[in-house]
Write an enzyme that holds these catalytic residues in place. Structure first.
Site, PDB file in Angstrom:
ATOM      1  N   TYR A  24      37.237 -66.634 -62.161  1.00 15.67           N
ATOM      2  CA  TYR A  24      37.334 -67.535 -61.004  1.00 15.67           C
ATOM      3  C   TYR A  24      36.183 -67.407 -60.006  1.00 15.67           C
ATOM      4  O   TYR A  24      36.155 -68.127 -59.015  1.00 15.67           O
ATOM      5  CB  TYR A  24      38.673 -67.304 -60.271  1.00 15.67           C
ATOM      6  CG  TYR A  24      39.867 -67.538 -61.169  1.00 15.67           C
ATOM      7  CD1 TYR A  24      40.085 -68.779 -61.755  1.00 15.67           C
ATOM      8  CD2 TYR A  24      40.779 -66.511 -61.448  1.00 15.67           C
ATOM      9  CE1 TYR A  24      41.173 -69.004 -62.590  1.00 15.67           C
ATOM     10  CE2 TYR A  24      41.865 -66.723 -62.275  1.00 15.67           C
ATOM     11  CZ  TYR A  24      42.055 -67.973 -62.845  1.00 15.67           C
ATOM     12  OH  TYR A  24      43.128 -68.198 -63.668  1.00 15.67           O
ATOM     13  N   HIS A 101      39.818 -77.726 -61.171  1.00 22.01           N
ATOM     14  CA  HIS A 101      40.062 -76.342 -61.599  1.00 22.01           C
ATOM     15  C   HIS A 101      38.754 -75.584 -61.574  1.00 22.01           C
ATOM     16  O   HIS A 101      37.709 -76.116 -61.981  1.00 22.01           O
ATOM     17  CB  HIS A 101      40.638 -76.296 -63.014  1.00 22.01           C
ATOM     18  CG  HIS A 101      41.968 -76.946 -63.123  1.00 22.01           C
ATOM     19  ND1 HIS A 101      43.119 -76.376 -62.623  1.00 22.01           N
ATOM     20  CD2 HIS A 101      42.329 -78.143 -63.641  1.00 22.01           C
ATOM     21  CE1 HIS A 101      44.129 -77.196 -62.832  1.00 22.01           C
ATOM     22  NE2 HIS A 101      43.684 -78.279 -63.438  1.00 22.01           N
TER      23      HIS A 101
HETATM   24  O1  CA2 Z   1      40.906 -72.578 -62.990  1.00 19.84           O
HETATM   25  C1  CA2 Z   1      41.711 -72.917 -62.114  1.00 19.84           C
HETATM   26  O2  CA2 Z   1      41.373 -73.341 -61.015  1.00 19.84           O
HETATM   27  C2  CA2 Z   1      43.207 -72.752 -62.395  1.00 19.84           C
HETATM   28  O3  CA2 Z   1      43.899 -73.796 -61.742  1.00 19.84           O
HETATM   29  C3  CA2 Z   1      43.591 -71.409 -61.812  1.00 19.84           C
HETATM   30  C4  CA2 Z   1      45.047 -71.030 -62.078  1.00 19.84           C
HETATM   31  C5  CA2 Z   1      45.389 -71.176 -63.563  1.00 19.84           C
HETATM   32  O4  CA2 Z   1      46.776 -70.969 -63.754  1.00 19.84           O
HETATM   33  C6  CA2 Z   1      45.000 -72.530 -64.096  1.00 19.84           C
HETATM   34  O5  CA2 Z   1      45.267 -72.548 -65.494  1.00 19.84           O
HETATM   35  C7  CA2 Z   1      43.535 -72.815 -63.880  1.00 19.84           C
HETATM   36  C8  CA2 Z   1      45.325 -69.605 -61.655  1.00 19.84           C
HETATM   37  C9  CA2 Z   1      45.010 -69.307 -60.229  1.00 19.84           C
HETATM   38  C10 CA2 Z   1      45.165 -67.830 -60.023  1.00 19.84           C
HETATM   39  O6  CA2 Z   1      44.084 -67.402 -59.254  1.00 19.84           O
HETATM   40  C11 CA2 Z   1      43.849 -66.074 -59.188  1.00 19.84           C
HETATM   41  C12 CA2 Z   1      42.721 -65.690 -58.509  1.00 19.84           C
HETATM   42  C13 CA2 Z   1      42.422 -64.366 -58.411  1.00 19.84           C
HETATM   43  C14 CA2 Z   1      43.238 -63.420 -58.971  1.00 19.84           C
HETATM   44  C15 CA2 Z   1      44.373 -63.803 -59.642  1.00 19.84           C
HETATM   45  C16 CA2 Z   1      44.672 -65.138 -59.742  1.00 19.84           C
END
Ligand code: CA2
Length: 144
Positions: A24, A101
């Site tokens: 991310y 995303h």
């Molecule tokens: O890629 C993206 O923006 C997502 O929406 C992020 C989601 C995931 O479930 C989607 O499939 C794709 C997850 C967000 C969680 O973000 C975190 C950031 C840092 C640490 C843990 C989770």
């Protein structure tokens, strides 16, 4: 007064920059908000940037966007792949809806390959990290 572009963020995105930077990126949600605020000024639009961990709150905000936003940019995070209720709320909107995303769910686990948000969205931007939010805002500004 023009209506703001709503930028809504779903569960766990408040943890950005603290874990999984290889997926991310290193920017925090606050950094993303600042980036969007700066881009909004140059585009001549205003934004309303929010995050929630709660599905019902996200749906309430989507409903609020119906009358109060000029466009909606939505990173529904995990609810992207599970929430028919969110899909139904999005279908009720007549403003542009841009799904965003940070990562590209299509390149990840198979359970991320279905997007109930994408099925109701005008456009999808994925896999471009924080730049995707800026591009979504540029697109929203061109559509409203
Ligand atoms: O890629 C993206 O923006 C997502 O929406 C992020 C989601 C995931 O479930 C989607 O499939 C794709 C997850 C967000 C969680 O973000 C975190 C950031 C840092 C640490 C843990 C989770």
């Amino acid at each position: 007064m023009n209506k703001p572009v709503f930028i809504l963020n779903g569960p766990n995105l408040n943890l950005l920059g603290r874990r999984e930077p290889h997926i991310y990126g290193t920017q925090t949600l606050k950094d993303l908000e600042s980036l969007c605020e700066a881009r909004a000024i140059t585009l001549g639009v205003t934004i309303e940037f929010r995050q929630t961990n709660h599905e019902g709150v996200l749906i309430d905000w989507v409903q609020e966007a119906m009358d109060s936003a000029s466009a909606l940019i939505l990173n529904a995070a995990g609810y992207t792949h599970t929430s028919i209720a969110l899909h139904d709320a999005l279908k009720a909107l007549s403003i542009p809806v841009i799904e965003v995303h940070l990562s590209d769910p299509a390149q990840r686990e198979s359970f991320r390959h279905v997007s109930y948000v994408g099925m109701a969205a005008t456009q999808t931007i994925a896999g471009l990290g924080a730049r995707g939010y800026e591009l979504a805002l540029e697109s929203a500004a061109s559509l409203v």
